[in-house]
Design a protein around this motif. Structure first.
Motif, mmCIF file in Angstrom:
data_model
loop_
_atom_site.group_PDB
_atom_site.id
_atom_site.type_symbol
_atom_site.label_atom_id
_atom_site.label_comp_id
_atom_site.label_asym_id
_atom_site.label_seq_id
_atom_site.Cartn_x
_atom_site.Cartn_y
_atom_site.Cartn_z
ATOM 1 N N ASN A 1 39.541 -31.323 -14.152
ATOM 2 C CA ASN A 1 41.058 -32.352 -14.131
ATOM 3 C C ASN A 1 40.933 -33.124 -15.555
ATOM 4 N N VAL A 2 40.029 -33.103 -15.682
ATOM 5 C CA VAL A 2 39.732 -33.486 -16.900
ATOM 6 C C VAL A 2 39.554 -32.605 -18.982
ATOM 7 N N ASP A 3 40.550 -32.913 -19.766
ATOM 8 C CA ASP A 3 40.665 -32.008 -20.829
ATOM 9 C C ASP A 3 39.499 -32.457 -21.980
ATOM 10 N N TYR A 4 38.534 -31.601 -21.581
ATOM 11 C CA TYR A 4 37.209 -31.826 -22.859
ATOM 12 C C TYR A 4 37.973 -31.273 -24.270
ATOM 13 N N ASP A 5 36.514 -31.792 -25.285
ATOM 14 C CA ASP A 5 37.075 -31.743 -26.474
ATOM 15 C C ASP A 5 35.494 -31.321 -27.051
ATOM 16 N N PHE A 6 34.968 -30.205 -28.111
ATOM 17 C CA PHE A 6 33.582 -29.927 -27.701
ATOM 18 C C PHE A 6 33.351 -30.171 -29.615
ATOM 19 N N TRP A 7 31.839 -30.439 -29.878
ATOM 20 C CA TRP A 7 31.695 -30.627 -31.267
ATOM 21 C C TRP A 7 30.463 -28.909 -31.649
ATOM 22 N N VAL A 8 30.776 -28.115 -32.087
ATOM 23 C CA VAL A 8 29.188 -27.738 -32.370
ATOM 24 C C VAL A 8 28.951 -27.527 -33.407
ATOM 25 N N ALA A 9 27.269 -27.673 -34.038
ATOM 26 C CA ALA A 9 26.847 -27.389 -35.713
ATOM 27 C C ALA A 9 26.209 -26.455 -35.441
ATOM 28 N N GLY A 10 25.836 -25.077 -35.705
ATOM 29 C CA GLY A 10 24.561 -24.261 -35.872
ATOM 30 C C GLY A 10 24.954 -23.593 -37.268
ATOM 31 N N ILE A 11 23.326 -22.871 -37.410
ATOM 32 C CA ILE A 11 22.504 -21.902 -38.031
ATOM 33 C C ILE A 11 22.413 -20.846 -37.140
ATOM 34 N N SER A 12 23.235 -19.818 -37.618
ATOM 35 C CA SER A 12 22.460 -18.816 -37.500
ATOM 36 C C SER A 12 22.223 -17.237 -38.847
ATOM 37 N N THR A 13 20.926 -17.078 -38.789
ATOM 38 C CA THR A 13 20.341 -15.702 -39.495
ATOM 39 C C THR A 13 20.412 -14.558 -38.661
ATOM 40 N N VAL A 14 20.382 -13.446 -39.647
ATOM 41 C CA VAL A 14 19.951 -11.760 -39.211
ATOM 42 C C VAL A 14 19.443 -11.755 -40.899
ATOM 43 N N ILE A 15 18.400 -11.021 -40.905
ATOM 44 C CA ILE A 15 17.997 -10.398 -41.826
ATOM 45 C C ILE A 15 17.113 -8.895 -41.466
ATOM 46 N N HIS A 16 18.064 -7.967 -41.869
ATOM 47 C CA HIS A 16 17.623 -6.730 -42.343
ATOM 48 C C HIS A 16 16.704 -6.668 -44.063
ATOM 49 N N PRO A 17 15.880 -5.337 -43.388
ATOM 50 C CA PRO A 17 15.178 -5.578 -44.795
ATOM 51 C C PRO A 17 15.229 -4.113 -45.432
ATOM 52 N N VAL A 18 15.377 -3.605 -46.500
ATOM 53 C CA VAL A 18 15.144 -1.825 -46.940
ATOM 54 C C VAL A 18 14.099 -1.065 -46.408
ATOM 55 N N ASN A 19 13.031 -2.283 -46.234
ATOM 56 C CA ASN A 19 11.451 -0.826 -46.141
ATOM 57 C C ASN A 19 11.774 -0.917 -44.544
ATOM 58 N N PRO A 20 11.014 0.024 -44.357
ATOM 59 C CA PRO A 20 11.211 0.302 -42.456
ATOM 60 C C PRO A 20 9.919 -0.416 -41.850
ATOM 61 N N MET A 21 9.211 -0.973 -43.335
ATOM 62 C CA MET A 21 7.547 -1.610 -42.129
ATOM 63 C C MET A 21 7.449 -3.064 -42.167
ATOM 64 N N ALA A 22 9.126 -3.865 -43.328
ATOM 65 C CA ALA A 22 9.524 -5.177 -42.744
ATOM 66 C C ALA A 22 10.219 -5.196 -41.968
ATOM 67 N N PRO A 23 9.860 -6.074 -40.707
ATOM 68 C CA PRO A 23 10.485 -6.548 -39.568
ATOM 69 C C PRO A 23 12.166 -6.760 -38.841
ATOM 70 N N THR A 24 13.040 -6.782 -38.954
ATOM 71 C CA THR A 24 14.350 -6.872 -39.192
ATOM 72 C C THR A 24 13.901 -8.594 -37.553
ATOM 73 N N VAL A 25 14.651 -9.804 -38.366
ATOM 74 C CA VAL A 25 14.609 -11.009 -37.690
ATOM 75 C C VAL A 25 16.173 -11.322 -37.164
ATOM 76 N N HIS A 26 16.319 -12.657 -36.667
ATOM 77 C CA HIS A 26 16.801 -13.004 -35.856
ATOM 78 C C HIS A 26 16.875 -14.236 -35.450
ATOM 79 N N PHE A 27 17.363 -15.195 -36.019
ATOM 80 C CA PHE A 27 17.263 -17.005 -35.588
ATOM 81 C C PHE A 27 18.538 -17.530 -35.740
#
Lengths: 422, 422
Positions: free
Chosen positions: B198-224
């Motif tokens: 029975n209490v109303d809340y507000d949120f605040w959020v700051a974030g960074i999100s990264t995904v990298i898909h390289p062309v070369n199949p030998m180079a790995p995809t990454v996410h953070f």
């Protein structure tokens, strides 16, 4: 109950519209070439390795088809052998096999057995016609069984061929205990009044599911599935069917909009529906628009078709007749479209747009489609069959943009606002 | 609290391992080339249209960076200017900008403001380094605002470039009322004791999100991604923070397995974790293996990394220090891998296998990832940013098979059984 024989009445009814709408291009003409009888066991291309799964699948499909199928109407065979002959781009004459069986009004066999034979027969005839259109390589027949032996399926796949990027025609027949989760889902729908608490149920289901992704971006992707579901009480020695229903539908997903193709597809479905109940098409068309909607894109997956579930409001036999007709009329609804578009010229940009649309198809199937989600979250589900519906290739560009007033925009407009096509 | 300055201690600690494990290839060498100061506003390639969104994004990022960022450690600058210089395949010398800011132990500024500046600064430095590696075209900076003006984001995208099939570095800062659904989800987790009914809340959020898909199949995809979340009571005039927590993680998804790459990635994460709490890495590594699992494929998405949520078991400032270090150490964890693999030769078959693995990536993100599902099902969610993580292209083959004892099989084996990498 209206007697509905597919060929004479159905085609006599739809053909004029079909011709008026889409066949003016002179790609289609009548002929009286020698007819390949529909009972003939499909020839296997020499050189194809007859793996065990292929052999088993063919034997099952053919045996069911040959020995048990509702008998064909001779008039149907006579009529259909003249029906569809396609004058391809390279002037190769292609005669599709439209010699479908007719519905046996007199049969007293339980629907369960007839449904199983129907899906096998429909699979066989569709695979044959898609091979005739492609004319480069045969489908891969993959028969599989559940580990607990409580069911089997036959997946027919053609991928990376000349005409089809990926085409899958999948049949499955399953039985087993109804899980708590499935039971709750059913109770929340209309079966609630027939399903009791504290009773264990078993289900039996037979279905056919097809997705065809052509290579040519001008040729539309299509999907259909039809299934029959039965529930029995586990402890009932007579195994009386407590409730049963049919579900399914068919829908078209073009990358480029040809209005006459959409009209033909919808008109064929409507004609088949109308033979059974004139309220079906409007209701099922609306269901389809609502179901194949991608909320996070605010667009429909394609230009719709029909969609229904929990159909059990009249005698089982009448509903099976409806499903039977819908299944076989799929040939008439879709094959002329692919025949007409599969050799059109296209650009690299057209192909890229098709890949973007394929991406949306993947999004719908993985994020929104109840069947796929249910399948993937069910222990022991066969992932390869469930995800057979995904295209061979897809593409996601950040903020992909298209020119104003382009053909691409014309498609998007149609996906934002439902339209009447028939 | 252990004082943790990224360069001197961190690199001094990881570099020997890094060299031993992955840098033996002579691709990396030290140099004392003139250093590009990290405070310099990033140059814009001539000829690039400075769209409004680009300009706005750059101004915001740069202003925050220039005027408010925690001040850099001179020793760090000195050290890093010599750190990474890559001898590329074509013998071009590339000096990455590893002049990260150091963490300001003395600052009394609320974490909220520091977190916002941190994600903007990390975005800027990462984009800069990825552009240096690619060396063909700049990122597209896309600044957007929520319709209700309760938040903004900056999406930086590079797609279809020489090195990157698709790379996205996304920052967002949002606030608003906490929905019933979000509230329930939080109460079911560890915030339950602090959140009242029975209490109303507000949120605040700051974030960074990264995904990298390289062309070369030998180079790995990454996410953070790293994010900071605060809750306040709507009716509290002081807007006191009721509860707050950090979440995030980083994980690697190779198509081909290079064990030394996996070891380097994990070791770098572990070293950064260990500086703060030696229990972090083992716990977060396990979380990661469990979270990035695709049940319907019975395999993990990649070779893991770290993953955590609801982190609020110690002073906020200490946790922010941890996040700060994890964010900047991503450069060290991933950039050497892409630099090492991006010019390797590969076959059509290698590329096809990468496309199949991309398909699995799409499956995880659309079917299993809680964040993606939550985003797509949230009214007003920004679909383009949420689905930025999807690869440019993907492929689904029915029953795709690979040779026994192949490199492809070697990867699959690792995805079936969790392994210790550091």
């Amino acid at each position: 109950m209206i007697r509905f024989i597919l060929p004479k009445k159905h085609f006599a009814h739809t053909l004029p519209k079909l011709r008026a709408a889409t066949l003016r291009s002179s790609r289609y003409s009548q002929s009286s070439k020698p007819n390949r009888g529909f009972l003939e066991i499909q020839g296997i291309n020499p050189g194809v390795v007859m793996s065990f799964s292929f052999a088993a699948a063919t034997i099952i499909a053919s045996a069911s088809y040959y020995f048990f199928m509702d008998k064909p109407d001779p008039a149907l065979i006579e009529y259909n052998k003249k029906l569809v002959q396609i004058d391809m781009g390279e002037r190769r004459l292609t005669e599709l096999d439209m010699n479908f069986p007719s519905f046996d009004e007199e049969s007293t066999e339980p629907i369960k057995g007839r449904m199983e034979k129907f899906v096998l027969a429909l699979q066989k005839s569709l695979v044959k016609n898609l091979e005739i259109l492609d004319n480069t390589k045969p489908f891969f027949w993959d028969r599989w069984e559940r580990e607990d032996s409580k069911g089997y399926g036959i997946s027919c796949i053609l991928q990376d061929s000349k005409i089809f990027e990926k085409a899958g025609v999948n049949v499955s027949i399953m039985q087993g205990p109804l899980s708590k989760q499935q039971l709750e889902s059913m109770k929340s729908r209309k079966q609630s009044n027939t399903i009791k608490d504290n009773v264990d149920y078993d289900f039996w289901v037979a279905g056919i599911s097809t997705v065809i992704h052509p290579v040519n971006p001008m040729a539309p992707t299509v999907h259909f599935n039809y299934r029959y579901f039965e529930l029995t009480e586990r402890d009932d020695p007579e195994q009386k069917v407590v409730t049963s229903w049919f579900g399914g539908g068919a829908d078209l997903t073009p990358s480029y909009l040809f209005e006459e193709d959409c009209a033909h597809f919808h008109q064929t479905l409507k004609d088949s529906c109308d033979k059974h109940d004139q309220s079906f098409y409007p209701k099922f068309k609306k269901n389809c628009d609502e179901y194949f909607f991608i909320p996070h894109r605010n667009e429909t997956r394609g230009i719709g078709g029909i969609f229904f579930d929990d159909l059990n409001d009249r005698p089982k036999k009448d509903l099976f007749h409806f499903i039977f007709d819908m299944g076989f009329s799929f040939h008439t609804a879709y094959l002329p479209l692919i025949a007409k578009r599969m050799n059109m010229s296209y650009t690299k940009e057209n192909k890229e747009w098709q890949q973007i649309r394929r991406g949306r198809y993947v999004e719908f199937n993985l994020v929104n489609d109840r069947g796929t989600k249910f399948g993937l979250h069910t222990k022991g589900g066969r992932t390869e069959s469930i995800l057979m519906s995904l295209p061979l290739t897809a593409r996601w560009e950040y903020k992909h943009s298209i020119p104003l007033n382009s053909s691409e925009q014309k498609l998007l407009d149609v996906l934002k606002t439902s339209r009447e096509w028939a």
